[in-house]
Design an enzyme around this catalytic site. Sequence first.
Site, short mmCIF file in Angstrom:
data_model
loop_
_atom_site.label_atom_id
_atom_site.label_comp_id
_atom_site.label_asym_id
_atom_site.label_seq_id
_atom_site.Cartn_x
_atom_site.Cartn_y
_atom_site.Cartn_z
N CYS A 1 5.31 -6.23 1.56
CA CYS A 1 5.65 -4.81 1.56
C CYS A 1 4.93 -4.09 2.70
O CYS A 1 5.18 -4.39 3.86
CB CYS A 1 5.34 -4.22 0.18
SG CYS A 1 6.08 -2.60 -0.05
N TYR A 2 4.00 -3.17 2.42
CA TYR A 2 3.28 -2.51 3.51
C TYR A 2 2.60 -3.54 4.40
O TYR A 2 2.51 -3.37 5.62
CB TYR A 2 2.24 -1.53 2.94
CG TYR A 2 1.45 -0.80 4.00
CD1 TYR A 2 1.98 0.28 4.68
CD2 TYR A 2 0.16 -1.23 4.35
CE1 TYR A 2 1.26 0.93 5.68
CE2 TYR A 2 -0.57 -0.59 5.34
CZ TYR A 2 -0.02 0.50 6.00
OH TYR A 2 -0.73 1.14 6.98
N GLU B 1 4.65 -11.01 -6.42
CA GLU B 1 3.60 -11.11 -7.45
C GLU B 1 4.03 -10.53 -8.79
O GLU B 1 3.37 -10.76 -9.80
CB GLU B 1 2.31 -10.42 -6.95
CG GLU B 1 2.35 -8.91 -6.83
CD GLU B 1 2.98 -8.40 -5.52
OE1 GLU B 1 3.71 -9.18 -4.87
OE2 GLU B 1 2.77 -7.23 -5.19
N GLY C 1 0.85 -1.19 0.00
CA GLY C 1 0.00 0.00 0.00
C GLY C 1 0.88 1.23 0.00
O GLY C 1 2.06 1.14 0.32
N ASP D 1 -17.57 -12.82 -22.97
CA ASP D 1 -18.00 -12.73 -21.57
C ASP D 1 -19.47 -13.09 -21.41
O ASP D 1 -19.82 -13.96 -20.61
CB ASP D 1 -17.77 -11.31 -21.02
CG ASP D 1 -16.37 -10.82 -21.27
OD1 ASP D 1 -15.48 -11.66 -21.45
OD2 ASP D 1 -16.16 -9.60 -21.28
N SER D 2 -20.33 -12.41 -22.17
CA SER D 2 -21.76 -12.70 -21.96
C SER D 2 -22.11 -14.09 -22.47
O SER D 2 -22.97 -14.76 -21.89
CB SER D 2 -22.64 -11.63 -22.61
OG SER D 2 -22.42 -11.56 -23.99
N SER D 3 -21.42 -14.58 -23.50
CA SER D 3 -21.70 -15.94 -23.99
C SER D 3 -21.33 -16.97 -22.92
O SER D 3 -22.05 -17.93 -22.69
CB SER D 3 -20.90 -16.25 -25.25
OG SER D 3 -21.17 -15.29 -26.23
N LYS E 1 -10.31 -11.60 -18.13
CA LYS E 1 -10.64 -12.09 -19.46
C LYS E 1 -9.94 -13.41 -19.82
O LYS E 1 -10.56 -14.31 -20.37
CB LYS E 1 -10.22 -11.00 -20.46
CG LYS E 1 -10.65 -11.22 -21.85
CD LYS E 1 -12.12 -10.93 -21.98
CE LYS E 1 -12.50 -10.26 -23.22
NZ LYS E 1 -13.79 -9.58 -23.08
N HIS F 1 8.19 -7.77 -3.71
CA HIS F 1 6.90 -8.13 -4.31
C HIS F 1 7.00 -9.44 -5.09
O HIS F 1 7.43 -9.45 -6.24
CB HIS F 1 6.45 -7.01 -5.26
CG HIS F 1 6.04 -5.78 -4.51
ND1 HIS F 1 4.75 -5.57 -4.11
CD2 HIS F 1 6.76 -4.74 -4.04
CE1 HIS F 1 4.68 -4.43 -3.44
NE2 HIS F 1 5.90 -3.90 -3.39
#
Length: 508
Positions: free
Chosen positions: A80-81, A169, A53, A225-227, A364, A167
């Site tokens: 980290c933070y 990540e 943060g 996405d909607s499919s 996605k 970090h």
Amino acid sequence: METVLVLDFGAQYSQLIARRVRECRVYSDMIPYDTPVAEIAARKPRGLILSGGPASVYADDALELDPAIFELGIPVLGICYGMQVMAHSLGGEVTRTGKGEFGKTELNVTKEVVLFDDLPSTQTCWMSHRDSVTTPPDGFEITGTTESSPVAVMENTDRGLFGIQCHPEVVHTPYGTDILKNFLFEACECTPSWTVVSIIEDSVAAIREQVRDEKVICGLSGGVDSSTAALLVYRAVRDNLTCIFVDHGLLRKNEAGQVIDAFENHFHVPLIHIQAEERFIGKLAGVNEPEQKRKIIGEEFIRIFEEEARKLEGVRFLVQGTLYSDVIESGTRDAAKIKSHHNVGGLPEDMDLDLVEPLRHIFKDEVRNVAGELGLPDNMVWRQPFPGPGLAIRIIGEVTQERLEILREADFILQEEVRRAGLYRQLWQSFCVLPAIRSVGVMGDERTYAYPIIIRAVTSEDAMTADWARLPYDLLETISSRIINEVPGVNRVALDISSKPPSTIEWE
Ligand code: XMP
């Protein structure tokens, strides 16, 4: 489902942590740092990760952690933070030493305990901090140092508490994923079982629990996405689902027909096709401001869904293919609003329908994996994203039929050439933008005063960040000359070479 929760202290990388954990096949979700401890405990997480943060633990507005977290008896990793706030809460010392570290830094592992089990004793890591832990709390041992951080890593295996200043990540920490895996599999004793199949099973179960025997409609756009959301809901509720495709007149050339064909070939669900071009374009008349456009379109979609729901009688739920990136950009309590995605921030406050959003926590590329597993064909899985508000947010200024026609034709040429060059799938998105300015040109010895078209093509992993695509010059030349020659009203083509941030992918 084994879950590891990320407590978000406002770092840019918080959601990346959750994503990396999911890549290790453990389900992870991000929650605000001050979520009540009882609420956290109720989710029965296998472990917690405290994110980084921007604040200092000594700042007046420092984000504080409820120390009761450490009494839950589950492993906690502070990054980290997150490490500093852990040290501060448990009686250690955090100091502004004047020796911050930014970027690639050499880390010396002084003892292999849990986090660095089986990893090299000297490795590169990525740092971004000013304050440092100078004395760890009682019960912790120092297991890693850097030149400027005497306590770069601290571990208390008895209590399952771990802190790391760098970090893990980010890709610039080459052993970052291994460090996370050690936390997940050794400390939290998770099993790597969160697979695409389990995402599908878990979502179907969650949808069944939410929807029960009620009727559901799904707003289908033809995108992945909607499919995917529709297919998941279909598995859960079968005949209680009806899909609705709204043609708002802001689609690309031939798109409506293609969506309906694809739907009929791959779905066995009733589809209602609403032609609402006049309604949307009418509401957008005279509107220039992007957020206003987005709100008008978001609201109009919902009003149509409500009308159709009333006709079908007894419909209570609306399925949307909302993704995590739509949610975060529309603004959350701890994240600023960038733009109101039509399906999140653009929703009206008074809605008759309850939302079902099975993809709300994923990105996605994760959706594409689910879509492939559900049997969507490749051309739908790999369709480039197209925003719900459609061409309205690619026409700067007022949306008129004349300007829509110009953009549609130009965009059609660009799509055709990008596909012909074999680049469609490599690009996250490629499209045209029509700005609200005109410039002087000369065609056939005559002066023209016409619109430019802007080419926007980007590469990206998840739309949170993006880079402008280095399209070959020959391709750019073909697109430019075709657009200028074939689209009346255009006399110039320009290329957008901005990355995100600081720009966004769409212009509005
Ligand atoms: P930006 O422009 O914010 O876009 O970088 C990130 C991604 O989101 C898409 N986008 C939207 N999708 N409704 C959507 O369904 C929206 O209102 C919307 N706005 C942007 C955009 O195309 C890109 O892929």
